[in-house]
Motif scaffolding. Structure first.
Motif, PDB file in Angstrom:
ATOM      1  N   PHE A 150      -1.132  -7.424  -6.038  1.00 46.56           N
ATOM      2  CA  PHE A 150      -0.959  -5.968  -5.687  1.00 46.56           C
ATOM      3  C   PHE A 150      -0.244  -5.254  -6.567  1.00 46.56           C
ATOM      4  O   PHE A 150       0.434  -5.684  -7.624  1.00 46.56           O
ATOM      5  CB  PHE A 150       0.016  -5.641  -4.361  1.00 46.56           C
ATOM      6  CG  PHE A 150      -0.358  -6.552  -3.157  1.00 46.56           C
ATOM      7  CD1 PHE A 150      -0.072  -7.876  -3.181  1.00 46.56           C
ATOM      8  CD2 PHE A 150      -1.077  -5.963  -2.206  1.00 46.56           C
ATOM      9  CE1 PHE A 150      -0.379  -8.599  -2.037  1.00 46.56           C
ATOM     10  CE2 PHE A 150      -1.255  -6.982  -0.874  1.00 46.56           C
ATOM     11  CZ  PHE A 150      -0.946  -8.330  -1.044  1.00 46.56           C
ATOM     12  N   TYR A 201       1.989  -1.534  -6.822  1.00 39.67           N
ATOM     13  CA  TYR A 201       2.749  -0.625  -6.191  1.00 39.67           C
ATOM     14  C   TYR A 201       3.391   0.210  -7.101  1.00 39.67           C
ATOM     15  O   TYR A 201       3.650  -0.006  -8.346  1.00 39.67           O
ATOM     16  CB  TYR A 201       3.993  -1.212  -5.079  1.00 39.67           C
ATOM     17  CG  TYR A 201       3.903  -1.808  -3.918  1.00 39.67           C
ATOM     18  CD1 TYR A 201       3.360  -3.073  -3.942  1.00 39.67           C
ATOM     19  CD2 TYR A 201       3.718  -1.367  -2.819  1.00 39.67           C
ATOM     20  CE1 TYR A 201       3.352  -3.702  -2.871  1.00 39.67           C
ATOM     21  CE2 TYR A 201       3.545  -1.933  -1.616  1.00 39.67           C
ATOM     22  CZ  TYR A 201       3.129  -3.027  -1.795  1.00 39.67           C
ATOM     23  OH  TYR A 201       2.858  -3.878  -0.461  1.00 39.67           O
ATOM     24  N   LYS A 258      11.968   7.912  -4.889  1.00 40.70           N
ATOM     25  CA  LYS A 258      11.034   7.672  -3.735  1.00 40.70           C
ATOM     26  C   LYS A 258      11.008   6.187  -3.288  1.00 40.70           C
ATOM     27  O   LYS A 258      11.488   5.292  -4.284  1.00 40.70           O
ATOM     28  CB  LYS A 258       9.552   8.144  -4.178  1.00 40.70           C
ATOM     29  CG  LYS A 258       9.628   9.801  -4.485  1.00 40.70           C
ATOM     30  CD  LYS A 258       9.668  10.574  -2.908  1.00 40.70           C
ATOM     31  CE  LYS A 258       9.493  11.711  -3.294  1.00 40.70           C
ATOM     32  NZ  LYS A 258       9.730  12.487  -1.989  1.00 40.70           N
ATOM     33  N   GLY A 259      10.237   5.811  -2.293  1.00 40.07           N
ATOM     34  CA  GLY A 259       9.934   4.563  -1.822  1.00 40.07           C
ATOM     35  C   GLY A 259       8.928   3.692  -2.646  1.00 40.07           C
ATOM     36  O   GLY A 259       7.981   4.616  -3.665  1.00 40.07           O
ATOM     37  N   LEU A 260       8.142   2.870  -2.408  1.00 40.01           N
ATOM     38  CA  LEU A 260       7.053   2.265  -3.086  1.00 40.01           C
ATOM     39  C   LEU A 260       5.722   2.716  -2.131  1.00 40.01           C
ATOM     40  O   LEU A 260       5.832   2.316  -0.965  1.00 40.01           O
ATOM     41  CB  LEU A 260       7.382   0.703  -3.090  1.00 40.01           C
ATOM     42  CG  LEU A 260       8.097   0.034  -4.208  1.00 40.01           C
ATOM     43  CD1 LEU A 260       9.478   0.239  -3.964  1.00 40.01           C
ATOM     44  CD2 LEU A 260       7.788  -1.403  -4.262  1.00 40.01           C
ATOM     45  N   LYS A 308      -4.946  -3.376  -3.897  1.00 37.37           N
ATOM     46  CA  LYS A 308      -4.488  -4.779  -3.510  1.00 37.37           C
ATOM     47  C   LYS A 308      -5.961  -5.607  -3.851  1.00 37.37           C
ATOM     48  O   LYS A 308      -6.964  -5.196  -3.495  1.00 37.37           O
ATOM     49  CB  LYS A 308      -4.139  -5.064  -2.082  1.00 37.37           C
ATOM     50  CG  LYS A 308      -5.187  -4.511  -0.950  1.00 37.37           C
ATOM     51  CD  LYS A 308      -4.668  -4.723   0.266  1.00 37.37           C
ATOM     52  CE  LYS A 308      -5.323  -4.329   1.302  1.00 37.37           C
ATOM     53  NZ  LYS A 308      -4.793  -4.199   2.799  1.00 37.37           N
ATOM     54  N   LEU A 350      15.686  -0.245   1.151  1.00 40.32           N
ATOM     55  CA  LEU A 350      13.987  -0.137   1.642  1.00 40.32           C
ATOM     56  C   LEU A 350      13.775  -0.793   2.755  1.00 40.32           C
ATOM     57  O   LEU A 350      14.192  -1.907   2.818  1.00 40.32           O
ATOM     58  CB  LEU A 350      13.279  -0.382   0.406  1.00 40.32           C
ATOM     59  CG  LEU A 350      13.340   0.644  -0.647  1.00 40.32           C
ATOM     60  CD1 LEU A 350      12.425  -0.305  -2.009  1.00 40.32           C
ATOM     61  CD2 LEU A 350      12.610   1.911  -0.546  1.00 40.32           C
ATOM     62  N   THR A 387      -0.867  -6.219   4.728  1.00 45.26           N
ATOM     63  CA  THR A 387      -0.162  -5.336   3.568  1.00 45.26           C
ATOM     64  C   THR A 387       1.201  -4.961   4.116  1.00 45.26           C
ATOM     65  O   THR A 387       1.409  -4.549   5.340  1.00 45.26           O
ATOM     66  CB  THR A 387      -0.893  -4.251   3.269  1.00 45.26           C
ATOM     67  OG1 THR A 387      -2.183  -4.619   2.690  1.00 45.26           O
ATOM     68  CG2 THR A 387      -0.223  -3.435   2.059  1.00 45.26           C
ATOM     69  N   ILE A 388       2.355  -5.088   3.086  1.00 47.86           N
ATOM     70  CA  ILE A 388       3.561  -4.554   3.366  1.00 47.86           C
ATOM     71  C   ILE A 388       3.553  -3.037   3.220  1.00 47.86           C
ATOM     72  O   ILE A 388       3.366  -2.780   1.964  1.00 47.86           O
ATOM     73  CB  ILE A 388       4.713  -5.299   2.769  1.00 47.86           C
ATOM     74  CG1 ILE A 388       4.660  -6.751   3.453  1.00 47.86           C
ATOM     75  CG2 ILE A 388       6.115  -4.610   2.899  1.00 47.86           C
ATOM     76  CD1 ILE A 388       5.677  -7.890   2.643  1.00 47.86           C
ATOM     77  N   TYR A 389       4.176  -2.121   3.916  1.00 45.68           N
ATOM     78  CA  TYR A 389       4.285  -0.766   3.807  1.00 45.68           C
ATOM     79  C   TYR A 389       5.845  -0.517   3.855  1.00 45.68           C
ATOM     80  O   TYR A 389       6.624  -0.924   4.609  1.00 45.68           O
ATOM     81  CB  TYR A 389       3.699   0.075   4.905  1.00 45.68           C
ATOM     82  CG  TYR A 389       2.096  -0.199   4.801  1.00 45.68           C
ATOM     83  CD1 TYR A 389       1.544  -1.116   5.835  1.00 45.68           C
ATOM     84  CD2 TYR A 389       1.399   0.573   3.901  1.00 45.68           C
ATOM     85  CE1 TYR A 389       0.326  -1.290   5.746  1.00 45.68           C
ATOM     86  CE2 TYR A 389      -0.017   0.362   3.959  1.00 45.68           C
ATOM     87  CZ  TYR A 389      -0.541  -0.653   4.866  1.00 45.68           C
ATOM     88  OH  TYR A 389      -1.950  -0.721   4.720  1.00 45.68           O
ATOM     89  N   PHE A 390       6.080   0.241   2.786  1.00 42.40           N
ATOM     90  CA  PHE A 390       7.472   0.622   2.463  1.00 42.40           C
ATOM     91  C   PHE A 390       7.818   1.980   2.992  1.00 42.40           C
ATOM     92  O   PHE A 390       6.947   2.931   3.022  1.00 42.40           O
ATOM     93  CB  PHE A 390       8.062   0.636   1.080  1.00 42.40           C
ATOM     94  CG  PHE A 390       7.928  -0.782   0.398  1.00 42.40           C
ATOM     95  CD1 PHE A 390       6.828  -1.353   0.098  1.00 42.40           C
ATOM     96  CD2 PHE A 390       9.229  -1.756   0.295  1.00 42.40           C
ATOM     97  CE1 PHE A 390       6.749  -2.866  -0.344  1.00 42.40           C
ATOM     98  CE2 PHE A 390       9.193  -2.949  -0.155  1.00 42.40           C
ATOM     99  CZ  PHE A 390       8.099  -3.380  -0.375  1.00 42.40           C
ATOM    100  N   GLY A 391       9.161   2.186   3.410  1.00 42.41           N
ATOM    101  CA  GLY A 391       9.536   3.641   3.672  1.00 42.41           C
ATOM    102  C   GLY A 391      10.124   4.346   2.290  1.00 42.41           C
ATOM    103  O   GLY A 391      10.052   3.531   1.330  1.00 42.41           O
ATOM    104  N   GLU A 392      10.711   5.333   2.651  1.00 42.01           N
ATOM    105  CA  GLU A 392      11.169   5.932   1.127  1.00 42.01           C
ATOM    106  C   GLU A 392      12.374   5.729   0.728  1.00 42.01           C
ATOM    107  O   GLU A 392      12.895   5.899  -0.381  1.00 42.01           O
ATOM    108  CB  GLU A 392      11.218   7.647   1.425  1.00 42.01           C
ATOM    109  CG  GLU A 392       9.811   8.446   1.930  1.00 42.01           C
ATOM    110  CD  GLU A 392       9.279   8.688   0.406  1.00 42.01           C
ATOM    111  OE1 GLU A 392       8.081   8.030   0.378  1.00 42.01           O
ATOM    112  OE2 GLU A 392       9.589   9.721  -0.092  1.00 42.01           O
TER     113      GLU A 392
END
Lengths: 117, 117
Positions: free
Chosen positions: A34, A36, A42-44, A49, B90, B105-110
């Motif tokens: 992946f 990112y 900010k976040g990721l 992918k 995070l 997939t891993i999704y991130f917050g801000e």
């Protein structure tokens, strides 16, 4: 054990020129890979992918990456840089054999991309 | 909708305070994560919850206490923190707790910026 190396901690390009961010990985089995992106404060956000389908992966914002097993590389490219691309980029590997182990994701150390006007 | 929402965005707390960070997702994901990120470094995994049960604790000090009240919410309770705990926290989620690949997939917050004074 899996690992990932981002070969450049900083990359600087001029707006409109190509971007190349380099990533090499080490994994015992066929990994998932992946990229990112993290903009300042900010976040990721997931760019793209690779999960053992097509070796050339297209992502958001014009980015793409090519999985090269023989070179254990997953370099990120973009034909023409934009000012908004300035950010930190993380290459990440996930080993399918790592189920239940301590780390799901192994992050590279990051590459800071600067885009000059 | 691939959104993970974190509150507050910024938090300043004294070393004797008790505060909480909150995270919410409505994607039906059954795995949720806390990561800690220091400046110019990649994120470090702290905790993983799978189906509302703590699956992984990466040897995190007890002054950090996670809680997963339901499948959509994840909290991180903070007590007696030290200045070195100042960082970006995070939250992330994924469909389930398994090595990434395909749709997992891993999704991130801000993130929540924490400053301990």
């Amino acid at each position: 054990a899996q690992s990932v190396t981002q070969l450049d901690s900083h990359v600087s390009v001029s707006e409109g020129t190509p971007v190349l961010l380099r990533c090499n990985y080490s994994s015992s089995y066929s990994p998932s890979l992946f990229w990112y992106v993290q903009h300042p404060n900010k976040g990721l956000q997931l760019l793209l992918k690779y999960t053992s389908a097509a070796t050339l992966v297209k992502g958001i914002n014009g980015f793409e990456a090519e999985f090269k097993k023989s070179e254990t590389s997953f370099h990120l490219t973009k034909p023409s840089a934009h000012m908004s691309d300035a950010a930190e980029y993380f290459c990440v590997v996930s080993d399918p054999v790592s189920s239940g182990s301590a780390r799901q994701l192994t992050f590279g150390s990051g590459t800071q991309l600067t885009v000059l006007p | 909708d691939t959104e993970v929402t974190q509150t507050p965005k910024h938090l300043v707390m004294g070393m004797t305070n008790k505060k909480s960070l909150k995270c919410e997702q409505h994607m039906g994901h059954r795995a949720m994560y806390w990561y800690k990120q220091k400046a110019k470094k990649p994120p470090e995994l702290m905790f993983v919850y799978s189906y509302e049960k703590l699956s992984i604790n990466e040897s995190v000090p007890s002054r950090f206490s996670p809680e997963c009240p339901n499948s959509s919410l994840l909290n991180l309770h903070l007590h007696a923190l030290q200045p070195e705990d100042s960082a970006l926290y995070l939250c992330a989620s994924s469909r389930n707790f398994a090595p990434q690949g395909g749709g997992n997939t891993i999704y991130f917050g801000e993130g929540s910026w924490l400053t301990v004074v």
